[in-house]
Design a protein around this motif. Structure first.
Motif, PDB file in Angstrom:
ATOM      1  N   PRO A  32       0.796  -0.996  -0.019  1.00 30.05           N
ATOM      2  CA  PRO A  32      -0.106   0.109   0.092  1.00 30.05           C
ATOM      3  C   PRO A  32       0.869   1.127   0.146  1.00 30.05           C
ATOM      4  N   THR A  33       2.242   1.315   0.468  1.00 34.82           N
ATOM      5  CA  THR A  33       2.907   2.278   0.466  1.00 34.82           C
ATOM      6  C   THR A  33       3.219   3.029  -0.832  1.00 34.82           C
ATOM      7  N   ASP A  34       3.123   1.901  -1.870  1.00 34.40           N
ATOM      8  CA  ASP A  34       3.358   2.565  -3.317  1.00 34.40           C
ATOM      9  C   ASP A  34       2.360   3.477  -3.688  1.00 34.40           C
ATOM     10  N   GLU A  35       1.060   3.703  -3.094  1.00 32.33           N
ATOM     11  CA  GLU A  35       0.385   4.684  -3.662  1.00 32.33           C
ATOM     12  C   GLU A  35       0.475   6.036  -2.787  1.00 32.33           C
ATOM     13  N   HIS A  36       1.499   6.082  -1.950  1.00 28.17           N
ATOM     14  CA  HIS A  36       1.532   7.364  -1.284  1.00 28.17           C
ATOM     15  C   HIS A  36       3.162   7.852  -1.753  1.00 28.17           C
ATOM     16  N   ILE A  37       3.735   7.188  -2.628  1.00 30.26           N
ATOM     17  CA  ILE A  37       4.885   7.871  -2.791  1.00 30.26           C
ATOM     18  C   ILE A  37       4.745   8.805  -4.090  1.00 30.26           C
ATOM     19  N   GLU A  38       5.264  10.179  -4.090  1.00 25.88           N
ATOM     20  CA  GLU A  38       5.141  10.961  -4.857  1.00 25.88           C
ATOM     21  C   GLU A  38       6.740  11.318  -5.434  1.00 25.88           C
ATOM     22  N   ARG A  39       6.831  11.841  -6.655  1.00 24.87           N
ATOM     23  CA  ARG A  39       8.111  12.244  -7.387  1.00 24.87           C
ATOM     24  C   ARG A  39       7.809  13.647  -7.844  1.00 24.87           C
ATOM     25  N   PRO A  40       7.989  14.582  -6.863  1.00 26.12           N
ATOM     26  CA  PRO A  40       7.878  15.808  -7.293  1.00 26.12           C
ATOM     27  C   PRO A  40       8.815  16.520  -8.384  1.00 26.12           C
ATOM     28  N   CYS A  41      10.089  15.928  -8.414  1.00 26.48           N
ATOM     29  CA  CYS A  41      11.101  16.261  -9.448  1.00 26.48           C
ATOM     30  C   CYS A  41      11.615  15.105 -10.199  1.00 26.48           C
ATOM     31  N   GLU A  42      12.010  15.176 -11.294  1.00 27.66           N
ATOM     32  CA  GLU A  42      12.790  14.268 -12.140  1.00 27.66           C
ATOM     33  C   GLU A  42      14.278  14.297 -11.469  1.00 27.66           C
ATOM     34  N   ILE A  43      15.050  13.133 -11.354  1.00 29.70           N
ATOM     35  CA  ILE A  43      16.267  13.089 -10.808  1.00 29.70           C
ATOM     36  C   ILE A  43      17.345  13.634 -11.538  1.00 29.70           C
ATOM     37  N   PHE A  44      17.032  13.996 -12.802  1.00 33.26           N
ATOM     38  CA  PHE A  44      17.954  14.745 -13.400  1.00 33.26           C
ATOM     39  C   PHE A  44      18.088  16.367 -13.287  1.00 33.26           C
ATOM     40  N   ASP A  45      16.583  16.618 -12.544  1.00 30.72           N
ATOM     41  CA  ASP A  45      16.302  18.023 -12.636  1.00 30.72           C
ATOM     42  C   ASP A  45      16.660  18.613 -10.931  1.00 30.72           C
ATOM     43  N   LYS A  46      18.104  19.043 -11.066  1.00 28.07           N
ATOM     44  CA  LYS A  46      18.700  19.600  -9.783  1.00 28.07           C
ATOM     45  C   LYS A  46      18.144  20.716  -9.439  1.00 28.07           C
ATOM     46  N   PHE A  47      17.580  21.663 -10.259  1.00 27.53           N
ATOM     47  CA  PHE A  47      17.000  22.919 -10.000  1.00 27.53           C
ATOM     48  C   PHE A  47      15.636  22.646  -9.188  1.00 27.53           C
ATOM     49  N   CYS A  48      14.826  21.629  -9.670  1.00 29.75           N
ATOM     50  CA  CYS A  48      13.616  21.556  -9.156  1.00 29.75           C
ATOM     51  C   CYS A  48      13.770  20.798  -7.476  1.00 29.75           C
ATOM     52  N   ILE A  49      14.778  19.861  -7.550  1.00 29.74           N
ATOM     53  CA  ILE A  49      15.266  19.320  -6.207  1.00 29.74           C
ATOM     54  C   ILE A  49      15.656  20.356  -5.396  1.00 29.74           C
ATOM     55  N   ARG A  50      16.416  21.313  -5.858  1.00 28.59           N
ATOM     56  CA  ARG A  50      17.073  22.409  -4.904  1.00 28.59           C
ATOM     57  C   ARG A  50      16.040  23.238  -4.245  1.00 28.59           C
ATOM     58  N   LYS A  51      14.897  23.451  -5.393  1.00 29.02           N
ATOM     59  CA  LYS A  51      13.767  24.169  -4.835  1.00 29.02           C
ATOM     60  C   LYS A  51      12.841  23.516  -3.924  1.00 29.02           C
ATOM     61  N   PHE A  52      12.548  22.167  -4.133  1.00 31.27           N
ATOM     62  CA  PHE A  52      11.875  21.386  -3.173  1.00 31.27           C
ATOM     63  C   PHE A  52      12.674  21.310  -1.892  1.00 31.27           C
ATOM     64  N   PHE A  53      13.873  21.186  -1.746  1.00 30.43           N
ATOM     65  CA  PHE A  53      14.701  21.284  -0.257  1.00 30.43           C
ATOM     66  C   PHE A  53      14.253  22.604   0.404  1.00 30.43           C
ATOM     67  N   ALA A  54      14.417  23.532  -0.602  1.00 26.71           N
ATOM     68  CA  ALA A  54      14.344  24.900   0.019  1.00 26.71           C
ATOM     69  C   ALA A  54      12.962  25.317   0.550  1.00 26.71           C
ATOM     70  N   GLN A  55      12.193  24.871  -0.131  1.00 24.44           N
ATOM     71  CA  GLN A  55      10.827  25.147   0.335  1.00 24.44           C
ATOM     72  C   GLN A  55      10.059  24.328   1.460  1.00 24.44           C
ATOM     73  N   HIS A  56      10.941  23.259   1.790  1.00 23.44           N
ATOM     74  CA  HIS A  56      10.548  22.369   2.776  1.00 23.44           C
ATOM     75  C   HIS A  56      11.500  22.074   4.038  1.00 23.44           C
ATOM     76  N   SER A  57      12.213  23.168   4.071  1.00 25.65           N
ATOM     77  CA  SER A  57      13.253  23.210   5.165  1.00 25.65           C
ATOM     78  C   SER A  57      13.833  24.778   5.079  1.00 25.65           C
TER      79      SER A  57
END
Length: 238
Positions: A32-57
């Protein structure tokens, strides 16, 4: 016998209740945990990943790279299968600009998962101290140079609290393949038979030795990658 009983049971279900019953069983058996996994960014998109970290910390986005070599003052690793403490000083680390291989969040567990693969990572020190611990005695200390070369080192970090990511409370797991441990001859030159035995056992089982060492080094490696390449939490990892 058990396999036959299960086979018979599923066939009875199919005959009595039809395919819908089996479909329902398959649904129950899924994770059931698979249903709750979200991928807000593609793994190659560091700009998106940086933004996610900054917005959540409270971290500050950075765009790297990790210095190469990266200097580390000291590391202390325990090698319990031979009762040795491995202590390199003035360490130069190369190859910490790795590749992100997984990035997702889990809303149910309230955690972020980031996996990074490092290739050709090398840690070298001219001042490696080995402390051989002895029962009811002081340890024997020997010193020489040493290095560890990892052809491939994958690290998975799990960071809790998606509303305010806590790097200092994270868990890190390492998966190692194809590595080489080199130690200077002076480490085995001590004439004490306990030192000779421990060194011979450590090198004969060097794969266990390196895996025990990397348990200690993993938090430093992956935290350095994050704080130079993605977002700086201001956390000191010794």
């Amino acid at each position: 016998m058990l396999a036959f009983k299960l086979f018979l049971y599923f066939n009875i279900l199919l005959l009595c209740y039809g395919q819908d019953a089996l479909n329902k069983l398959n649904e129950i058996g899924t994770d059931p945990t698979d249903e709750h996994i979200e991928r807000p960014c593609e793994i190659f998109d560091k700009f998106c990943i940086r933004k996610f970290f900054a917005q959540h910390s409270k971290c500050k986005p950075v765009d790297g790279p990790v210095p190469d070599p990266l200097y580390r003052d000291k590391s202390t690793s325990y090698v319990p299968h031979v009762n040795i403490t491995f202590i390199p000083n003035s360490i130069n680390i190369r190859g910490l600009n790795g590749r992100i291989e997984e990035f997702y969040i889990n809303r149910v567990t309230d955690k972020l998962v980031l996996a990074v693969e490092f290739t050709n990572l090398n840690a070298t020190s001219d001042y490696v101290y080995l402390r051989l611990h002895r029962r009811a005695q002081e340890p024997i200390v020997v010193r020489d140079y040493g290095s560890i070369q990892y052809d491939s080192l994958s690290m998975t970090i799990i960071i809790p609290n998606l509303k305010n990511l806590q790097l200092e409370k994270s868990e890190v797991f390492a998966f190692v393949s194809n590595f080489k441990l080199v130690l200077g001859p002076n480490l085995a030159a001590n004439g004490d038979p306990e030192v000779q035995r421990a060194m011979a056992e450590m090198m004969a089982n060097y794969q266990i030795t390196v895996r025990e060492i990397v348990l200690n080094d993993s938090p430093f490696y992956v935290a350095s990658y994050i704080q130079y390449n993605i977002c700086d939490f201001g956390v000191y990892i010794p």
